[in-house]
Scaffold this motif. Sequence first.
Motif, short mmCIF file in Angstrom:
data_model
loop_
_atom_site.label_atom_id
_atom_site.label_comp_id
_atom_site.label_asym_id
_atom_site.label_seq_id
_atom_site.Cartn_x
_atom_site.Cartn_y
_atom_site.Cartn_z
N ASN A 190 -6.96 -1.74 3.20
CA ASN A 190 -5.50 -1.80 3.07
C ASN A 190 -4.85 -0.53 3.61
O ASN A 190 -5.40 0.56 3.50
CB ASN A 190 -5.11 -1.98 1.61
CG ASN A 190 -5.53 -3.32 1.05
OD1 ASN A 190 -6.08 -4.16 1.75
ND2 ASN A 190 -5.27 -3.54 -0.23
N ILE A 247 1.13 -0.05 -1.78
CA ILE A 247 -0.10 -0.63 -1.25
C ILE A 247 -1.19 -0.66 -2.32
O ILE A 247 -1.53 0.38 -2.90
CB ILE A 247 -0.59 0.15 -0.01
CG1 ILE A 247 0.51 0.18 1.07
CG2 ILE A 247 -1.86 -0.48 0.55
CD1 ILE A 247 0.20 1.09 2.24
N ASN A 283 -9.39 -4.03 -1.68
CA ASN A 283 -9.45 -4.55 -0.31
C ASN A 283 -10.19 -5.88 -0.24
O ASN A 283 -11.19 -6.07 -0.92
CB ASN A 283 -10.18 -3.56 0.61
CG ASN A 283 -9.54 -2.18 0.61
OD1 ASN A 283 -8.35 -2.06 0.84
ND2 ASN A 283 -10.34 -1.15 0.35
N THR A 326 -3.21 -12.61 1.63
CA THR A 326 -2.84 -11.22 1.92
C THR A 326 -1.33 -11.07 1.75
O THR A 326 -0.56 -11.91 2.23
CB THR A 326 -3.25 -10.83 3.34
OG1 THR A 326 -4.66 -10.98 3.49
CG2 THR A 326 -2.88 -9.38 3.64
N ASP A 346 -0.78 -5.57 0.30
CA ASP A 346 -2.06 -5.11 0.84
C ASP A 346 -1.85 -4.27 2.10
O ASP A 346 -2.58 -3.31 2.34
CB ASP A 346 -2.96 -6.31 1.15
CG ASP A 346 -3.23 -7.15 -0.09
OD1 ASP A 346 -3.84 -6.61 -1.03
OD2 ASP A 346 -2.82 -8.33 -0.13
#
Length: 212
Positions: free
Chosen positions: A167, A157, A161, A71, A136
């Motif tokens: 996210n 972003i 996901n 992540t 993320d």
Amino acid sequence: MTVPGELQVILKYFPSLTLEQENLFSEFSVQLKSWNKKINLISRKDTEHLAERHILHSLSIAKIISFKKNTAVLDAGTGGGFPGVPLAIMFPESKFILVDSVRKKINAVQQICAAIGLKNVQTINSRVEDTDVKCDFVVTRAVAPLQEVYGWTRTKIQRKNFNDLPNGLLCLKGGDLVDEINSLKFKARVYELKDFFEEDFFETKKVVYVPL
């Protein structure tokens, strides 16, 4: 190195920390206090409350989500490294990009991370809206109103996901947020930190989650 008494409040709520994580929190505390004598990374009067009001407060995000491996998390306006550094210690397999426009602060954070051997952190001296970072999640702590933070960061972003939460934005906030939440043109979910922590400091503290 073992966790000193002042940091026991972290173990109270996160008892499954590894020895390496305990040592990193201890070393981070030592380094930050040392740097704080030269640069005002946190309020001087708050130094004695570092564990509760800064480290544990940052880790409250870990009560909302457990970031999965790989992540990418952007800390917008990290200041003295909050919430990014504590979260980087908590989630060593995730990547944390700490951004701040104040050069002396981000340089201090960079040197602190180097001194404690924290390898999953990248530091950038810039206004967050001027970076080309992709992530993320965005995390912040009392940087600006939600509408502004969302405007600065939403294009950073990624849409794909793979965590348990879609996210989005995770903001540490305090006080009465009714007007701020009502002014948003998008949905937000508010988590009351008094539901997770019993210390008085958390009575009015919240995590606000805004999905992309």
